[in-house]
Design a protein around this motif. Sequence first.
Motif, PDB file in Angstrom:
ATOM      1  N   PRO A 124      -1.942 -18.416  -7.525  1.00  0.00           N
ATOM      2  CA  PRO A 124      -1.566 -19.498  -6.605  1.00  0.00           C
ATOM      3  C   PRO A 124      -0.148 -19.295  -6.041  1.00  0.00           C
ATOM      4  N   GLY A 125      -0.059 -19.213  -4.738  1.00  0.00           N
ATOM      5  CA  GLY A 125       1.240 -19.076  -4.082  1.00  0.00           C
ATOM      6  C   GLY A 125       1.688 -17.659  -3.804  1.00  0.00           C
ATOM      7  N   GLY A 126       0.942 -16.657  -4.264  1.00  0.00           N
ATOM      8  CA  GLY A 126       1.378 -15.286  -4.011  1.00  0.00           C
ATOM      9  C   GLY A 126       0.574 -14.275  -4.788  1.00  0.00           C
ATOM     10  N   VAL A 127       1.231 -13.195  -5.170  1.00  0.00           N
ATOM     11  CA  VAL A 127       0.570 -12.134  -5.930  1.00  0.00           C
ATOM     12  C   VAL A 127       1.446 -11.752  -7.116  1.00  0.00           C
ATOM     13  N   PRO A 173       5.943 -14.186  -3.590  1.00  0.00           N
ATOM     14  CA  PRO A 173       5.278 -15.226  -2.793  1.00  0.00           C
ATOM     15  C   PRO A 173       4.700 -14.639  -1.513  1.00  0.00           C
ATOM     16  N   GLU A 174       3.440 -14.917  -1.255  1.00  0.00           N
ATOM     17  CA  GLU A 174       2.755 -14.324  -0.105  1.00  0.00           C
ATOM     18  C   GLU A 174       3.308 -14.850   1.215  1.00  0.00           C
ATOM     19  N   SER A 175       3.840 -16.082   1.207  1.00  0.00           N
ATOM     20  CA  SER A 175       4.329 -16.669   2.450  1.00  0.00           C
ATOM     21  C   SER A 175       5.697 -16.155   2.835  1.00  0.00           C
ATOM     22  N   ALA A 176       6.414 -15.498   1.913  1.00  0.00           N
ATOM     23  CA  ALA A 176       7.763 -15.005   2.208  1.00  0.00           C
ATOM     24  C   ALA A 176       7.692 -13.537   2.537  1.00  0.00           C
ATOM     25  N   ASN A 177       8.053 -13.174   3.726  1.00  0.00           N
ATOM     26  CA  ASN A 177       8.021 -11.789   4.154  1.00  0.00           C
ATOM     27  C   ASN A 177       9.406 -11.181   4.054  1.00  0.00           C
ATOM     28  N   GLY A 201       0.815  -1.213   0.000  1.00  0.00           N
ATOM     29  CA  GLY A 201       0.000   0.000   0.000  1.00  0.00           C
ATOM     30  C   GLY A 201       0.847   1.261   0.000  1.00  0.00           C
ATOM     31  N   ASP A 202       1.933   1.272   0.788  1.00  0.00           N
ATOM     32  CA  ASP A 202       2.853   2.411   0.779  1.00  0.00           C
ATOM     33  C   ASP A 202       3.481   2.603  -0.590  1.00  0.00           C
ATOM     34  N   GLU A 203       3.791   1.493  -1.238  1.00  0.00           N
ATOM     35  CA  GLU A 203       4.442   1.587  -2.546  1.00  0.00           C
ATOM     36  C   GLU A 203       3.499   2.139  -3.605  1.00  0.00           C
ATOM     37  N   ASP A 237      -5.945  -1.786 -12.416  1.00  0.00           N
ATOM     38  CA  ASP A 237      -6.777  -2.959 -12.124  1.00  0.00           C
ATOM     39  C   ASP A 237      -6.042  -3.735 -11.022  1.00  0.00           C
ATOM     40  N   ILE A 238      -6.212  -3.269  -9.797  1.00  0.00           N
ATOM     41  CA  ILE A 238      -5.409  -3.756  -8.669  1.00  0.00           C
ATOM     42  C   ILE A 238      -6.317  -4.413  -7.648  1.00  0.00           C
ATOM     43  N   ASP A 239      -6.025  -5.679  -7.334  1.00  0.00           N
ATOM     44  CA  ASP A 239      -6.767  -6.420  -6.317  1.00  0.00           C
ATOM     45  C   ASP A 239      -5.773  -7.300  -5.558  1.00  0.00           C
ATOM     46  N   VAL A 240      -4.932  -6.662  -4.752  1.00  0.00           N
ATOM     47  CA  VAL A 240      -3.908  -7.364  -3.974  1.00  0.00           C
ATOM     48  C   VAL A 240      -3.920  -6.814  -2.550  1.00  0.00           C
ATOM     49  N   PRO A 241      -3.465  -7.597  -1.574  1.00  0.00           N
ATOM     50  CA  PRO A 241      -3.477  -7.123  -0.176  1.00  0.00           C
ATOM     51  C   PRO A 241      -2.498  -5.978   0.021  1.00  0.00           C
ATOM     52  N   PRO A 242      -2.949  -4.824   0.506  1.00  0.00           N
ATOM     53  CA  PRO A 242      -2.049  -3.682   0.666  1.00  0.00           C
ATOM     54  C   PRO A 242      -1.020  -3.868   1.778  1.00  0.00           C
TER      55      PRO A 242
END
Length: 355
Positions: A288-291, A345-349, A219-221, A245-250
Amino acid sequence: MPANPSQTSVASRPPSAPLPDFCSLPVLFALLVVGALTVSLMWLAPGGTGTLRDYCIAVLFTSWLSILLTVALCKLRTGMQRLPGLLPYAAVWLLLVATVGLSAGVMGWIDRSLVFGITPSPTFRFVRDSMLATGLLGAGLLRYFYVVAQWQARVAAEAQAQVAALQARIRPHFLFNSMNAVAALIRVDPDAAERTVENLAELFRAALGSDTESVGTLGDEWSLVDRYLEIESLRLGHRLRVERDIDVPPGLPMPRMLLQPLVENAIRHGVQPSRSGGTIRLGGRRVPGGVEIVVDNPIADGAPTPGTGHGLRNVRERVRFHYGERASVRVDTGADRFIVTVFLPESANARPDRR
C-alpha cells in the motif's frame, strides 16, 4: 588572445538568486494565509470599526489577489529569473506592489461607479494603504522564500556531493579481481571474458556517469545488479546462489547505482566469508502506497567482516533525498539472515533537480 567583451561581461555578472516555484500549491497557500491573517488582525485590532460584512469582503479581495498574483508570478518567473543578483526578488516585489495597487484602484473605481460602498473613501487612500501593506508583507514573505531557497540549495549541493562520492566509489579489489578473472578466462573461455568486460563497462558507466544520467528506472537498476552478480559468480562459483521473487513495475524512477551497493554488501559480508557460500534473496513487491525492495543475505559464521556502514548510510540519504521522508530503508537482523528493505512511494518520482 583577448577575451570577448560579451563573454567577460557575462562571466563578471553575479549569479541570479533562485526564485521559488510560484506555480506550486505551497506558494499559493502561503499567499492565501498571509492575506487572510492580515485582514483578520486589522479587523480585530482595537479601534476598528469594520463590520463582519467588511471583513468577508476584505478576505474575498485578498484571496482573489493571491490567486491573481500566483498566476502572474508563475507566468513571469522564467523571465525574472534571468536577472542578475537579487534583482529577481526586487522584480517580484515590484510586481506584487504594482498589481495590488492597480487592483485596488480598479476596485475603488468600480465601487464608486456602482455605489456599493465596499471600499474605504477616498480611493487614493485605499490604494496607498494597500500598496504600503503589500510592500511590507511582500518584503517579509520574499525574505522567507529567499532563506528557504538558499537552504534548499545548500541541501541539494551536499546531497549531490554525497551522490557523486557514492557513484565514484568502486572498490579497488573488486576491479582487480574482475580483471584477474578476465585474464584467466581469455584462453579458457573468450566469450565469458568478453561478457565480463562488457559488464564491467556498464557498471563503470553507471557509477561514473554524468549528472544527466544519474536517474534511471528500476528495470535499469536490476540489469546493473544482474551484471554485477554475473561478474561475482565468476569469482565465487557455486558458493554464490541467488533467488529472485520480483513483482514490481520496472519503469519506477530510481537513482542509478542505488541497489548495487546493497547487493555488494550482501556478497561481501554474507557470502564471501563462508566456505560454503550462501544464498542471496532479491525480492520486490507492491505494498500500500508504493513498492518494497528486499535484499536478504545470510550472516556468515565466525567473526563478521568489518565494515564502515558507508554504503548503507549513503543509500539511506539518497533514498530520502530523491523520494522524500515517506521513503525508508529498514534493516532487520534475524538468527541467520540480514535483511535490508527499501520502501519507495510510487507517487513520488525522482525529480530532475534532485540528482
